[in-house]
Design a protein around this motif. Sequence first.
Motif, PDB file in Angstrom:
ATOM      1  N   MET A 144       6.550  -6.239   1.664  1.00 40.37           N
ATOM      2  CA  MET A 144       6.754  -5.338   2.787  1.00 40.37           C
ATOM      3  C   MET A 144       7.238  -6.077   4.019  1.00 40.37           C
ATOM      4  O   MET A 144       7.133  -7.289   4.114  1.00 40.37           O
ATOM      5  N   LYS A 162      -2.668 -13.296  -7.032  1.00 40.54           N
ATOM      6  CA  LYS A 162      -3.716 -14.019  -7.759  1.00 40.54           C
ATOM      7  C   LYS A 162      -3.199 -15.368  -8.243  1.00 40.54           C
ATOM      8  O   LYS A 162      -3.854 -16.384  -8.095  1.00 40.54           O
ATOM      9  N   ARG A 202       6.816 -11.274  -1.678  1.00 37.53           N
ATOM     10  CA  ARG A 202       6.635 -12.329  -2.666  1.00 37.53           C
ATOM     11  C   ARG A 202       7.027 -11.811  -4.030  1.00 37.53           C
ATOM     12  O   ARG A 202       7.014 -10.609  -4.282  1.00 37.53           O
ATOM     13  N   VAL A 220     -12.706   3.408  -4.220  1.00 38.78           N
ATOM     14  CA  VAL A 220     -12.864   1.989  -4.155  1.00 38.78           C
ATOM     15  C   VAL A 220     -11.478   1.449  -4.367  1.00 38.78           C
ATOM     16  O   VAL A 220     -10.841   1.782  -5.338  1.00 38.78           O
ATOM     17  N   ILE A 221     -11.042   0.662  -3.450  1.00 38.51           N
ATOM     18  CA  ILE A 221      -9.641   0.296  -3.552  1.00 38.51           C
ATOM     19  C   ILE A 221      -9.440  -1.199  -3.421  1.00 38.51           C
ATOM     20  O   ILE A 221     -10.055  -1.853  -2.595  1.00 38.51           O
ATOM     21  N   ASP A 222      -8.596  -1.692  -4.250  1.00 39.22           N
ATOM     22  CA  ASP A 222      -8.183  -3.071  -4.101  1.00 39.22           C
ATOM     23  C   ASP A 222      -6.872  -3.014  -3.351  1.00 39.22           C
ATOM     24  O   ASP A 222      -5.894  -2.467  -3.816  1.00 39.22           O
ATOM     25  N   TYR A 223      -6.886  -3.585  -2.190  1.00 38.85           N
ATOM     26  CA  TYR A 223      -5.732  -3.385  -1.347  1.00 38.85           C
ATOM     27  C   TYR A 223      -5.098  -4.716  -1.050  1.00 38.85           C
ATOM     28  O   TYR A 223      -5.717  -5.630  -0.555  1.00 38.85           O
ATOM     29  N   ARG A 224      -3.880  -4.849  -1.348  1.00 39.29           N
ATOM     30  CA  ARG A 224      -3.213  -6.079  -0.940  1.00 39.29           C
ATOM     31  C   ARG A 224      -2.004  -5.719  -0.113  1.00 39.29           C
ATOM     32  O   ARG A 224      -1.130  -4.991  -0.529  1.00 39.29           O
ATOM     33  N   ASN A 271     -10.368  -5.616   0.828  1.00 37.53           N
ATOM     34  CA  ASN A 271     -11.001  -5.372  -0.450  1.00 37.53           C
ATOM     35  C   ASN A 271     -12.198  -4.483  -0.232  1.00 37.53           C
ATOM     36  O   ASN A 271     -13.127  -4.852   0.467  1.00 37.53           O
ATOM     37  N   GLY A 276       1.333  -6.374   1.850  1.00 37.67           N
ATOM     38  CA  GLY A 276       2.424  -7.108   1.261  1.00 37.67           C
ATOM     39  C   GLY A 276       3.046  -8.220   2.062  1.00 37.67           C
ATOM     40  O   GLY A 276       3.056  -8.241   3.269  1.00 37.67           O
ATOM     41  N   ILE A 293      -7.925   0.814   5.565  1.00 43.60           N
ATOM     42  CA  ILE A 293      -7.196   0.382   4.377  1.00 43.60           C
ATOM     43  C   ILE A 293      -5.733   0.115   4.700  1.00 43.60           C
ATOM     44  O   ILE A 293      -5.125  -0.808   4.195  1.00 43.60           O
ATOM     45  N   ASN A 294      -5.164   0.952   5.564  1.00 46.68           N
ATOM     46  CA  ASN A 294      -3.733   0.815   5.833  1.00 46.68           C
ATOM     47  C   ASN A 294      -3.410  -0.185   6.929  1.00 46.68           C
ATOM     48  O   ASN A 294      -2.255  -0.361   7.276  1.00 46.68           O
TER      49      ASN A 294
END
Lengths: 135, 401, 149
Positions: free
Chosen positions: B1, B394, B389, B380-384, B50, B386, B347-348
Amino acid sequence: MKSGVLKEVIKNLFSKPATIEYPKEKTIIEPDARGRHYADLQKCIGCSLCMIECPTKAITMEKIPEGYEKPKKNPKGMYPVINYLKCIFCYRCVTMCPTLAYVTTPEYRLATEKPIFSRELSLKTLKGGEGDGRD
Amino acid sequence: MDTAPENVTKAMEIPMLLEVPVGPQHPALHEPVLLKVYASGERVVRVEVNTGYNHRGIEKLAEKNTFYKDIFLVGRVCGICNTVHANCYVRALEALLDKEPPERAKYLRVLAMELERLHSHMLIEAVMAEILGYDTLFMHIMRDRELIMKAKEILTGARVLADYMMVGGVRRDLNNEKIRRLNEILDKVEPRLNYYMKLFEEDVTIRKRLEGVGVIPPRDIINYGLLGPIARASGLKMDARLQDGYDAYRDVPFRIIVRDDKDSLGRMLLRWEEALNSLEMCRYILKNLPEGEAVPDEKRLSRVFPKGEVFTTVEAPRGELTYYVMSAGGTQPYRVKIRTPSFNNIINSGFVYIDHELADVPVILVSFDPCISCMERVTVIDYRKGTRRKVPIKEVVRGNA
Amino acid sequence: MPESDVGEPLKELAKEIQEMKVGRVVVILDPEKVEEAFRKLQERYGYLNVYLSTIVGTDLKSEGKIRMDYYVNVFSESTYVVLRTFIERDDPKIKTMLNISKAAFSGECETYDLLGVKFEGNPYLKRSFFVPKDVAEKGVFPLRKDSGV
């Protein structure tokens, strides 16, 4: 600005502490705060409506034990027992009761090691008048 | 992003990134959320939010319970803003039943919600003071907040979980004695609020820590869907109280406070202004409370709901809160969807931290007023967030470690 | 007060325009037209006056569909436009909204987690972090009516 801070310091130096030394000192609670409540069996008709409506299923219906005089209004001889550890004190049972049988108290100190129920408090009302549930 | 700084790709090739977990015990507020902060030196390069430490599945639970039990369930989504949750849900039920609460009840609802906004804003200001290392201020604000909690107890019967809303009205009424006591409390709190606001405006340390930290331009606010005080502090005039005009918000005069600072300091000052405005609203309501009934007989309310769907919004202390309730007829809802403001705001918002110092991370997080239990009742959110890349994070992290 | 003509720029795209309580305009669309509809609203009312507020997925088991509602707040007009579309329940797929609004992020991740709707083009979708691990490993989507949760 500076003098404001100084004023604050002096004021707080000589004023009473803001905290209350609980449990030595009792917290002041509104007399109509939502605390421990139980059914008055003189009024209860054993309809189970409170049990059905309870959001946390904290109320179970039990038979009035032998030896107690069964009120005439309560042909089934059932009465509600509240498990206070499950209860969220929303007072839905109080407002839903068709005979307004629930006695409400502002008692909030309910911490115990064992599970606590409203059984004794409710049964006390049957013998007639002694104890209104307040400590 | 697009929000990543240009040299991030390079930083990944040369293993210089440091992974700093902030949380999940309590990153700022005492609630569980994990901010995985990747820093190059002291500079934050990337933040992953996270979540998932507090999932309770309330939406599913709501489908399994009756409409009325859900009133008490949704109040427990979040302790701080329980009356707004209940209000939003109850208004949805009223819309399904085509029922209108009496005027007095509408005013009392607004009173409860504004008291809640007051104490919620005071709480987050206090936490901000604590984060800045100004613990005395934290204690002072919390002491004065206790007065508002008392006011809530007088009004609703409990300090925190009010359980005040009911279809067709409220569950308790006020008498003259209570109105007098509430007014007394408001008189005590007002000078304190003014004082704290002045403190935040003038104190050198507070200004240095907050000014220019976490600047969000309005375009980003809209793009990332940030809400409430955050949006208003960036100059956007959005407020569900104005937009929907629910309950008595059409009658009770209030100001929508908009600031143009866009930074953390602006957000905190905006909250003080809103708190003062809420206090004025409470005064107005206590003075102009309409006569009449406010408490419905809960035994006479319809247990069965007609088919239909409703979407209601409410301006919670943290921003716009929305409820979608769908009924397929019967006594249980078919679908309840809750979207709390923190769900969007936290989250955002990973992009805001980028290019700040590590020490600014908790400050920015607190300035968003996170409410994790609000956010996670459904998900429940896994948020990465951007960066541009091409390798999964990970792998990159493993390669770096 | 809601303005009933707020859905006007979407008239050509829409299959049908309905009303929802309280004063929301529901625009029923084909799944592939949602993004275009959102863009049209942005063009008509200005970028800074329109945002994606929330995404609601509902499992309509008896019809074999999943209903996706995109709630768009047009706050200059003080109203909500609901972009509503239906997708197949057996293979729920829809194009991601991330390209035009980053606000879709939280809603899409959540909907994937709880209902299993795949948002094509959203690289951040992930399970097992969402619902507790034991449920996610079984491949159960909790908000589906037959999930048994």
